[in-house]
Each structure stands twice: as structure tokens, then as C-alpha cells.
Design an enzyme around this catalytic site. Sequence first.
Site, mmCIF file in Angstrom:
data_model
loop_
_atom_site.group_PDB
_atom_site.id
_atom_site.type_symbol
_atom_site.label_atom_id
_atom_site.label_comp_id
_atom_site.label_asym_id
_atom_site.label_seq_id
_atom_site.Cartn_x
_atom_site.Cartn_y
_atom_site.Cartn_z
ATOM 1 N N SER A 199 -6.393 -6.921 -2.729
ATOM 2 C CA SER A 199 -5.419 -7.708 -3.470
ATOM 3 C C SER A 199 -4.865 -6.932 -4.662
ATOM 4 O O SER A 199 -3.726 -7.161 -5.079
ATOM 5 C CB SER A 199 -6.055 -9.013 -3.942
ATOM 6 O OG SER A 199 -7.194 -8.747 -4.748
ATOM 7 N N HIS A 259 -10.011 -3.771 5.297
ATOM 8 C CA HIS A 259 -9.828 -5.008 4.542
ATOM 9 C C HIS A 259 -8.602 -4.883 3.651
ATOM 10 O O HIS A 259 -8.196 -3.777 3.282
ATOM 11 C CB HIS A 259 -11.065 -5.312 3.688
ATOM 12 C CG HIS A 259 -12.318 -5.487 4.482
ATOM 13 N ND1 HIS A 259 -12.678 -6.695 5.059
ATOM 14 C CD2 HIS A 259 -13.295 -4.603 4.822
ATOM 15 C CE1 HIS A 259 -13.826 -6.545 5.705
ATOM 16 N NE2 HIS A 259 -14.217 -5.291 5.581
ATOM 17 N N CYS A 297 0.190 -7.726 5.339
ATOM 18 C CA CYS A 297 0.675 -6.432 5.845
ATOM 19 C C CYS A 297 1.229 -6.535 7.254
ATOM 20 O O CYS A 297 1.808 -5.565 7.763
ATOM 21 C CB CYS A 297 -0.447 -5.396 5.810
ATOM 22 S SG CYS A 297 -1.114 -5.082 4.157
ATOM 23 N N CYS A 354 -4.429 -3.487 -4.836
ATOM 24 C CA CYS A 354 -3.493 -2.461 -4.334
ATOM 25 C C CYS A 354 -2.416 -3.058 -3.438
ATOM 26 O O CYS A 354 -1.407 -2.410 -3.172
ATOM 27 C CB CYS A 354 -4.252 -1.382 -3.570
ATOM 28 S SG CYS A 354 -5.467 -0.481 -4.558
ATOM 29 N N CYS A 398 -12.327 -0.153 -7.514
ATOM 30 C CA CYS A 398 -13.043 0.250 -8.727
ATOM 31 C C CYS A 398 -12.083 0.326 -9.908
ATOM 32 O O CYS A 398 -11.153 1.142 -9.893
ATOM 33 C CB CYS A 398 -13.726 1.608 -8.519
ATOM 34 S SG CYS A 398 -14.659 2.168 -9.956
ATOM 35 N N CYS A 423 -3.893 -9.360 9.299
ATOM 36 C CA CYS A 423 -3.459 -9.464 7.908
ATOM 37 C C CYS A 423 -2.028 -9.990 7.876
ATOM 38 O O CYS A 423 -1.098 -9.297 8.297
ATOM 39 C CB CYS A 423 -3.541 -8.101 7.209
ATOM 40 S SG CYS A 423 -2.991 -8.143 5.479
#
Length: 362
Positions: free
Chosen positions: A140, A137, A128, A142, A153, A125
Site C-alpha cells: 500500500s 503481495h 494493479c 509503494c 521498511c 490484485c
Amino acid sequence: MAPSHALKCCQKVLAWVPVAFIALVVAWSYYAYVVELCVFTISSTAEKVVYLVVFHLSFVMFVWSYWKTIFTSPASPSNEFCLSKADKEQYEKEERPESQQEILRRAAKDLPIYTTTASRAIRYCDRCQLIKPDRCHHCSACDICVLKMDHHCPWVNNCVGFSNYKFFLLFLMYSLLYCLFVAATVLQYFIKFWTNELPDTHAKFHVLFLFFVAAMFFISILSLFSYHCWLVGKNRSTIETFRAPTFRNGPDKNGFSLGCSKNLREVFGDEKKYWLLPIFTSLGDGCNFPTRLVIMDPEQLTASSQNEPAKSSGANQSFPTRPLSESQNRLLASDSQWVESGPEEENVKSGAKKHIIVSLES
């Protein structure tokens, strides 16, 4: 800078709108059921008591699990998956993808990583700046990497992943029971108001609308809950359903499935007395997951037979395979494929291509 910061603040505020909507609907349903139905409409005291006791039990469990789903922070990878300062500087200086991958492979050689990208590259990533653990994974919304991410959600304004997946399932189950109970107990009074058996009062609107709302939510949640029950039985996330994880021998949508019983315990834990409580009991740390036995790669099998003649205990006995979880990093290691020694009867010919199918323990 200021407009960008203001935009992010607006996005954060707007993200709570679906949660606020659900909270208002739940608060109104509580008032409509307790006050308008039980207090003003139902005349039988015994019926009131039974309805109120069962209603509050389902209501408390529903709100508790919903609260835990919303306010449990998504789990992120531990520091061991971050590149060292030297590796990070070297990675940023390199321009060729091959050299960057070499740096990542060296950094990941001691990590419990068994999956790669579709192009067989290390999952890294850039946002990060860490090597992604299996099933991890980047979200986008958070803006963090989430362990065993299932989906983001909007109705809970949170990522559903390793840390709160059990809470999310319980939230669906208790909301389903809550809607079912409300709709079932309101139905007879809905019919009486609809056929004018009961006089028109201010409770009529609340009772009629309460039944429609409970039935509508029950139907919509039922399909979602059924889908996630299927995912738990298969030990898959929503992301893995649409994009199978890639192992050494290629994509395998059942790579993490250990059988329905073990898959269930991986999410809910070993102690069944806690299964129905929104308390974290999931197994593991979210960074390392046991994998099922997979088909051995024919090329690796050939390489192992050239480097170290393998042995079998009989003419018809194949090489034993070993689950990926038993090795430190069999996917990324350059060592020859593991074989088990036994009484020598015949050497495996170089270049032989054999597949080994291993049945799983359910």
C-alpha cells in the site's frame, strides 16, 4: 484533486525522514570516530592506522549495502500475469464472484501458480489488475505488487522483496559489525573519559555519546538480524510467518522450504565469492519458486484412482507424489492427479484415502 496531490507529495517527502535521520547519525558517527577519537584522542600512530583501516572497510560495506537496499526498485510481476484486454473487460462486467473466478482460472491455467487465498480463490490484485504470482503481495505504501514481498521498511523507504532482500540482509549484517567495532574500540576511551583519566576536551562528549549510540543500535539490530537469519533458513518471508501460504492441500508454512542449504543459496546465489558483496545474485525470477513435496490431497488421490487405476510395485508401496514445481499448474488444473505406473500387482481401491509423507533433501 489538488489537495490529494499535495497530500501525496507531503507523504513522499515525510517518508524520507527516517532515511535522513539514519544518514545524519552515520555522518556524525564518521566524524566522531575519525576526527574526535582517532585524530584528537588516540596518541598511538599504529593504533590509529589499524582502527582507521578496519573502520573504513566496515563503513564502506555498510553504506554500500544500505544504498543498494534503498535505491533498488522493487521487482513487479511480468506482463504474462496481466489479464488480456478481453479478459479484463469481461472480468469488470461480471458481478458474481464465481464468474470472476472462472475468468481468472482460465487466465491462470498456464501460469506457474501454486498458491491461492484462504478461500481457495485465485489471488488477484484489483489495484494493479494482475494475477499475483506466488509470494507476491501488494504494498500500500509503494502502491505496486512486489515479488516475494517481505515487508515495507520505513528506515530504507522501500519495499524489501525479491530484488533487494539480499542487500537488506547485508545491510543488517554490516551495520551490526560497524556498531560492534565502534563500540568495542571506543570502550576503553569511554572509561578513561568517564573516570577522568583523560582531560576534558571537546572530544569527550563525542566519545561518550558515540559509545552509547553504537551499543544501542547494536542491541536493536541484533534481534532483527537474528530473526531474518531464521527466516532465510526456513525460506519464509515476514508475511508468510504470520499468514502461511495456502497450497492445494491447505496452508503450509514450510511449503517453499527446500532445506537450509538450498534456502540459503536461493537468496545469496550459487557462487559463494559474491555472498558478502551487495551484488544481486539471488536465484530465480521472483515469479516462480520451487516448492517442497507436499502431502497428497486424499480427494485428488481418490479421483485419480477412479479415472485411471494406479499401480504400485508392492503391497506396502504408496503412490509417489511429485513436487508442485514439476508441473505447469497442478493446483489450478482440473486434470487427474499424477501417478506413476509400474508393474501391476494390485489395483488401488476406489475411495481409499492415503497420505504420503515425503522427506526433504536438506
